[in-house]
Scaffold this motif. Structure first.
Motif, short mmCIF file in Angstrom:
data_model
loop_
_atom_site.label_atom_id
_atom_site.label_comp_id
_atom_site.label_asym_id
_atom_site.label_seq_id
_atom_site.Cartn_x
_atom_site.Cartn_y
_atom_site.Cartn_z
N SER A 106 -36.85 52.87 14.68
CA SER A 106 -36.07 53.74 13.82
C SER A 106 -36.97 54.57 12.91
CB SER A 106 -35.12 52.91 12.96
OG SER A 106 -35.86 52.06 12.10
N ARG A 132 -27.14 39.67 7.70
CA ARG A 132 -27.46 39.48 9.12
C ARG A 132 -26.44 40.17 10.02
NH1 ARG A 132 -29.11 33.10 8.89
NH2 ARG A 132 -30.85 33.41 7.47
N ARG A 133 -26.98 40.73 11.10
CA ARG A 133 -26.14 41.39 12.10
C ARG A 133 -26.13 40.56 13.37
NH1 ARG A 133 -27.50 47.46 12.41
NH2 ARG A 133 -25.51 47.42 13.50
N SER A 134 -25.02 40.58 14.07
CA SER A 134 -24.92 39.85 15.32
C SER A 134 -25.87 40.41 16.35
CB SER A 134 -23.50 39.93 15.88
OG SER A 134 -22.61 39.24 15.04
N PRO A 163 -26.73 41.24 20.14
CA PRO A 163 -25.92 41.48 21.35
C PRO A 163 -26.20 40.39 22.37
CG PRO A 163 -27.79 42.96 21.31
CD PRO A 163 -27.80 42.22 20.01
N ARG A 184 -29.84 47.51 23.40
CA ARG A 184 -28.56 47.10 22.82
C ARG A 184 -28.73 46.47 21.43
NH1 ARG A 184 -26.12 43.16 26.56
NH2 ARG A 184 -24.31 43.42 25.24
N LEU A 185 -29.99 46.21 21.03
CA LEU A 185 -30.23 45.64 19.70
C LEU A 185 -29.76 46.61 18.63
CD1 LEU A 185 -33.81 44.18 20.24
CD2 LEU A 185 -31.70 42.87 19.92
N PRO A 186 -29.33 46.08 17.47
CA PRO A 186 -28.92 46.98 16.39
C PRO A 186 -30.07 47.91 15.99
CG PRO A 186 -28.35 44.71 15.88
CD PRO A 186 -29.19 44.67 17.12
N LYS A 187 -29.73 49.08 15.52
CA LYS A 187 -30.73 50.07 15.11
C LYS A 187 -31.70 49.43 14.10
CE LYS A 187 -31.29 54.67 13.31
NZ LYS A 187 -30.67 55.90 12.93
N TYR A 194 -34.13 47.27 14.98
CA TYR A 194 -34.65 45.98 15.43
C TYR A 194 -35.43 46.06 16.74
CZ TYR A 194 -32.01 43.84 11.74
OH TYR A 194 -31.54 43.49 10.51
N ARG A 201 -26.76 35.47 14.94
CA ARG A 201 -27.11 36.62 14.12
C ARG A 201 -28.64 36.72 13.98
NH1 ARG A 201 -24.00 34.88 8.97
NH2 ARG A 201 -25.31 33.13 9.52
#
Length: 187
Positions: free
Chosen positions: A28, A44-46, A48, A139-142, A144, A160
């Motif tokens: 990013s 924390r984000r889930s 994928p 597919r990882l959150p932006k 990461y 997460r």
């Protein structure tokens, strides 16, 4: 003589590129303050459900490890630091699996046979998802997905992303990062 200068420039550029490939930078555009970035529970984000075939062709799903702390390590056979850390991660898998730790590799090698050879050569005690096109990693959150190898995501027992580590890990590092995650409630 006219070809000599461009060749030297190209070689120098390739050497500099190789040296900077290990620089910890997030895709990013940001740069972590340190090798370890712990993420507070509330932030924390889930992760994928990364899934596909392992280097050996067996199916693997990150979601299958829900309830365990997952050490998700992204590597390639040509990566020197990856070669250095693989025995450490194997020891961590062997010594910590009874405590609820699961190491899961993600091989980014284009050639599956090179990844399998690396796996055999280094006696990896954990499976590795084959993801040469980064289809699963994308597919990882932006923020990461790192440009450097190796990098590791620590996934808590609820699935997460709890921490990131951009550098070579040791078994002691894995123990240090996972110890507080194991003490967290599964609920």
């Amino acid at each position: 003589m006219t070809m000599e200068y461009p060749r030297r420039s190209m070689v120098l550029a390739l050497v500099l590129l190789a040296l900077t490939a290990c620089a910890p930078q997030r895709q990013s555009g940001g740069s972590p303050a340190s090798m370890l970035d712990s993420i507070p529970v509330a932030d924390r984000r889930s992760a994928p459900d990364l899934s596909g075939a392992t280097l050996d062709g067996s199916p693997v799903h990150l979601a299958d490890y829900r309830g365990k702390v997952v050490v998700l390590n992204v590597w390639a056979s040509w990566c020197g630091p990856c070669r250095a850390e693989s025995p450490e991660l194997s020891r961590a898998q062997e010594h910590l699996k009874a405590e609820g730790i699961q190491v899961l590799g993600v091989s980014t090698d284009a050639d599956r046979s090179k990844g399998r050879a690396f796996q055999r050569e280094h006696h990896l005690a954990y499976p590795s998802l084959h993801d040469p096109s980064h289809r699963q990693l994308s597919r990882l959150p932006k923020g990461y997905l790192y440009q450097a190898l190796p990098f590791t995501l620590f996934i808590d027992r609820r699935g997460r992303i709890a921490a990131t580590y951009v550098s070579t890990l040791t078994e002691a590092d894995v123990r240090r990062v996972t110890a507080p995650l194991l003490r967290e409630s599964v609920r």
